[in-house]
Write a protein that holds these residues in place. Structure first.
Motif, mmCIF file in Angstrom:
data_model
loop_
_atom_site.group_PDB
_atom_site.id
_atom_site.type_symbol
_atom_site.label_atom_id
_atom_site.label_comp_id
_atom_site.label_asym_id
_atom_site.label_seq_id
_atom_site.Cartn_x
_atom_site.Cartn_y
_atom_site.Cartn_z
ATOM 1 N N SER A 16 0.672 -1.180 -0.027
ATOM 2 C CA SER A 16 -0.392 -0.033 0.267
ATOM 3 C C SER A 16 0.618 1.363 0.035
ATOM 4 O O SER A 16 0.930 1.493 1.309
ATOM 5 N N ARG A 17 1.511 1.141 -1.072
ATOM 6 C CA ARG A 17 2.644 2.739 -1.583
ATOM 7 C C ARG A 17 1.712 3.999 -1.002
ATOM 8 O O ARG A 17 2.395 4.826 -0.201
ATOM 9 N N ALA A 18 0.487 3.841 -1.972
ATOM 10 C CA ALA A 18 0.362 5.257 -1.216
ATOM 11 C C ALA A 18 -0.142 5.926 0.235
ATOM 12 O O ALA A 18 0.191 7.078 0.687
ATOM 13 N N LEU A 19 -0.940 4.647 1.124
ATOM 14 C CA LEU A 19 -0.818 4.753 2.626
ATOM 15 C C LEU A 19 0.278 5.175 3.188
ATOM 16 O O LEU A 19 0.573 5.987 4.552
ATOM 17 N N THR A 20 0.628 4.321 2.835
ATOM 18 C CA THR A 20 2.600 4.577 3.297
ATOM 19 C C THR A 20 3.237 5.889 3.014
ATOM 20 O O THR A 20 3.760 5.970 4.260
ATOM 21 N N ALA A 21 3.418 6.773 1.975
ATOM 22 C CA ALA A 21 3.918 7.643 2.024
ATOM 23 C C ALA A 21 3.196 8.515 2.500
ATOM 24 O O ALA A 21 3.265 9.442 2.907
ATOM 25 N N LEU A 22 1.842 8.367 2.962
ATOM 26 C CA LEU A 22 1.110 9.531 3.488
ATOM 27 C C LEU A 22 1.426 9.729 4.596
ATOM 28 O O LEU A 22 1.950 11.015 5.367
ATOM 29 N N MET A 23 1.701 8.637 5.324
ATOM 30 C CA MET A 23 2.134 8.841 6.619
ATOM 31 C C MET A 23 3.752 8.966 6.347
ATOM 32 O O MET A 23 3.952 10.201 7.832
ATOM 33 N N ILE A 24 4.755 8.485 5.947
ATOM 34 C CA ILE A 24 5.390 9.113 6.343
ATOM 35 C C ILE A 24 5.470 10.933 5.790
ATOM 36 O O ILE A 24 6.520 11.534 6.706
ATOM 37 N N LEU A 25 4.993 11.387 5.266
ATOM 38 C CA LEU A 25 4.848 12.025 4.304
ATOM 39 C C LEU A 25 4.724 13.177 5.875
ATOM 40 O O LEU A 25 5.096 13.620 6.385
ATOM 41 N N ALA A 26 3.532 12.929 6.401
ATOM 42 C CA ALA A 26 3.276 13.504 7.641
ATOM 43 C C ALA A 26 4.027 13.499 9.203
ATOM 44 O O ALA A 26 3.916 14.203 8.874
ATOM 45 N N VAL A 27 4.386 12.413 9.268
ATOM 46 C CA VAL A 27 5.548 12.400 10.415
ATOM 47 C C VAL A 27 6.783 13.282 9.862
ATOM 48 O O VAL A 27 7.224 13.852 10.451
ATOM 49 N N ALA A 28 7.087 13.261 8.644
ATOM 50 C CA ALA A 28 8.800 13.808 8.364
ATOM 51 C C ALA A 28 8.220 15.237 8.264
ATOM 52 O O ALA A 28 9.402 16.842 8.725
ATOM 53 N N LEU A 29 6.731 15.914 8.216
ATOM 54 C CA LEU A 29 6.352 17.317 7.873
ATOM 55 C C LEU A 29 6.513 17.513 9.863
ATOM 56 O O LEU A 29 6.948 18.538 9.897
ATOM 57 N N GLY A 30 5.666 17.111 10.676
ATOM 58 C CA GLY A 30 5.943 17.161 11.525
ATOM 59 C C GLY A 30 7.422 17.500 12.292
ATOM 60 O O GLY A 30 7.763 18.287 12.925
ATOM 61 N N THR A 357 6.389 -2.673 14.732
ATOM 62 C CA THR A 357 8.181 -2.781 13.718
ATOM 63 C C THR A 357 7.450 -2.121 12.643
ATOM 64 O O THR A 357 8.224 -0.920 11.926
ATOM 65 N N GLU A 358 6.383 -2.504 12.061
ATOM 66 C CA GLU A 358 5.729 -1.392 10.520
ATOM 67 C C GLU A 358 5.929 -0.207 11.312
ATOM 68 O O GLU A 358 5.883 0.669 10.416
ATOM 69 N N ALA A 359 5.568 -0.259 11.957
ATOM 70 C CA ALA A 359 5.163 1.935 12.319
ATOM 71 C C ALA A 359 6.346 2.034 13.057
ATOM 72 O O ALA A 359 7.006 3.236 12.152
ATOM 73 N N GLY A 360 7.134 1.469 13.011
ATOM 74 C CA GLY A 360 9.360 2.202 13.774
ATOM 75 C C GLY A 360 9.640 1.970 12.450
ATOM 76 O O GLY A 360 10.351 3.077 12.099
ATOM 77 N N LEU A 361 8.959 1.450 11.652
ATOM 78 C CA LEU A 361 9.688 1.965 10.313
ATOM 79 C C LEU A 361 9.355 2.622 9.756
ATOM 80 O O LEU A 361 10.293 4.056 8.523
ATOM 81 N N ILE A 362 7.851 3.119 9.902
ATOM 82 C CA ILE A 362 7.810 4.793 9.115
ATOM 83 C C ILE A 362 8.478 5.883 9.913
ATOM 84 O O ILE A 362 8.448 6.800 9.276
ATOM 85 N N GLY A 363 8.467 5.577 11.343
ATOM 86 C CA GLY A 363 9.190 6.436 11.615
ATOM 87 C C GLY A 363 10.753 6.455 11.688
ATOM 88 O O GLY A 363 11.147 8.032 11.356
ATOM 89 N N VAL A 364 11.326 5.828 11.506
ATOM 90 C CA VAL A 364 12.680 5.996 10.219
ATOM 91 C C VAL A 364 13.197 6.494 9.271
ATOM 92 O O VAL A 364 13.383 7.761 8.990
ATOM 93 N N ALA A 365 11.652 6.618 8.156
ATOM 94 C CA ALA A 365 11.280 7.300 7.024
ATOM 95 C C ALA A 365 10.937 8.410 7.017
ATOM 96 O O ALA A 365 11.226 8.910 6.126
ATOM 97 N N GLY A 366 10.426 8.729 8.035
ATOM 98 C CA GLY A 366 9.803 10.226 8.875
ATOM 99 C C GLY A 366 10.432 10.730 9.533
ATOM 100 O O GLY A 366 10.683 11.221 8.941
ATOM 101 N N GLY A 367 11.264 9.851 9.760
ATOM 102 C CA GLY A 367 12.499 10.505 10.468
ATOM 103 C C GLY A 367 13.806 11.543 9.541
ATOM 104 O O GLY A 367 13.845 12.163 9.773
ATOM 105 N N VAL A 368 14.003 10.705 8.116
ATOM 106 C CA VAL A 368 14.868 10.714 7.289
ATOM 107 C C VAL A 368 14.515 11.980 6.624
ATOM 108 O O VAL A 368 14.737 13.104 6.253
#
Length: 433
Positions: A16-30, A357-368
């Motif tokens: 689910s790449r679109a949903l994943t991208a949205l989550m990473i974008l939200a974390v990255a902006l914040g 673990t999946e949530a943590g992976l989103i956090g790493v990508a959002g952190g970058v």
């Protein structure tokens, strides 16, 4: 097991790449907005002398007359009379009296045009007390203070400008029309905030020329900074040694609690002695203020910087709430997959760990992503005209903090969606398939 969870997480994120991208974008902006403002606050509110700030103090007393009765805060500067008396009594482990200024400077190369340079007129203990690093040479001595020697210490930038960065000890600069022999060249040194004289700017850079205070007064070098007078006090330069005006900064180093207590008693005795002589008219309650307490009292960090931090953190919370919603939708869409895994023997704890673990992976990508946005944000901050703006740089500590904050915040955001997903009864899910 963790490697297995990581593999499952990667597969799920790719599905689910679109949903994943949205989550990473939200974390990255914040994260980007928060770390930009937190980095500025971190830089401005740092300890300017991390290795010895606990032993640096500002003695304060009140030499003003009764016309200042409404002002209950003790002055942060001293008069020449009081400063020289405290200096010569030498009751602290080290002590320095100083004031800032500006002087026209020219090297011994007469082909170079003179220019204006910020200067500091101080006494010999200034350099060892504040641990000022030297690249070449050494500071002047107490004897050179007393004899009004024509010597100077120059900063690294001025040395590069005048002498190409070579060892210039022994050469001469012409400051305010007088020849001064260079006896020391500083290494790069810029304490933030500019604690020892906030009147010349809380975040101004280090001065280029350092001259003995007695020499500077004898040569009538230009003086900068704050001044407060009362009674018949005059700001005329030829009256400053006798004037009823506070215009000098005085700092001491006290290496132990016993020395601090002894110095408090000494300062209290001095203030009451001056009151008995009639010089001090107001009730005397002298203080010896620590460096960090002084910076907190003076509120050197602009209030709008703190406001921006709270606004950015609020924005980050909004981003996380949106991430929770997106994560909840993503995890609940996989209820069937979770039900099959539970039916095949996977425990609720293992499913919960896999989803986190999946949530943590989103956090790493959002952190970058947040780091990239923070770098861009700090570049914009440095383009602002404020004096502190050019100090805004992301250091290693804030870089690590960015990644940790992103991962921890995303893990917290993933707790509810993961718990909801793994709480579904497997039989109900299998029946609905």
């Amino acid at each position: 097991m963790f490697a297995y969870y990581l593999e499952l997480a990667f597969r799920s994120l790719r599905r689910s790449r679109a949903l994943t991208a949205l989550m990473i974008l939200a974390v990255a902006l914040g994260i980007g907005a928060s770390m930009t403002t937190l980095t500025v606050l971190h830089v401005l509110s740092g300890d300017p002398l991390p290795e010895r700030s606990g032993s640096i103090y500002m003695p304060r007393m009140d030499p003003r007359d009764l016309s200042h009765a409404e002002d209950t805060k003790l002055p942060v500067q001293v008069t020449w009379i009081d400063g020289m008396r405290l200096l010569k009594d030498r009751r602290a482990d080290r002590q320095a009296l100083m004031v800032g200024g500006t002087v026209p400077v020219q090297s011994d190369d007469q082909a170079m045009d003179p220019f204006i340079e910020h200067a500091r007129y101080t006494t010999a203990d200034f350099f060892p007390m504040f641990a000022v690093p030297f690249r070449y040479g050494q500071p002047w001595s107490d004897a050179e203070d007393e004899s009004r020697a024509h010597v100077a210490v120059i900063g690294a930038d001025l040395n590069a400008r005048l002498f190409g960065g070579t060892n210039s000890v022994g050469r001469t600069i012409r400051a305010n029309g007088a020849d001064l022999r260079i006896i020391g060249v500083l290494d790069v040194w810029r304490p933030v905030p500019h604690f020892y004289d906030i009147y010349t700017g809380s975040f101004s850079g280090s001065e280029g020329v350092f001259v003995p205070l007695s020499t500077a007064r004898a040569l009538e070098m230009g003086r900068d900074g704050g001044i407060s007078c009362w009674g018949e006090g005059s700001t005329a330069e030829n009256e400053m040694e006798r004037a009823s005006c506070t215009w000098l900064q005085y700092w001491v180093q006290l290496d132990s609690a016993a020395h601090l207590e002894a110095y408090r008693r000494y300062l209290d005795g001095y203030a009451h002695e001056q009151a008995a002589l009639g010089r001090f008219q107001r009730p005397q309650h002298p203080e010896v203020t620590g460096l960090l307490a002084f910076l907190e009292e003076q509120k050197v960090v602009p209030s709008d910087v703190r406001l921006q931090v709270w606004l950015a953190l609020g924005f980050f919370v909004v981003c996380l709430v949106n991430t929770v919603g997106l994560m909840l939708a993503k995890f609940m869409r996989r209820a069937g997959e979770v039900g099959v895994r539970r039916a095949l023997g996977a425990s609720r704890r293992s499913v919960f760990a896999q989803l986190l673990t999946e949530a943590g992976l989103i956090g790493v990508a959002g952190g970058v992503g947040g780091l990239i946005l923070a770098w861009a944000g700090l570049a914009l901050v440095r383009r602002q005209p404020d004096a502190f703006a050019r100090l805004a740089h992301l250091d290693l500590a804030m870089l690590v903090a960015t990644l940790l904050l992103s991962v921890i915040a995303t893990l917290i955001a993933g707790l509810l969606p993961a718990w909801r997903a793994c709480s579904i009864t497997p039989a109900l899910q299998l029946k609905s398939q």
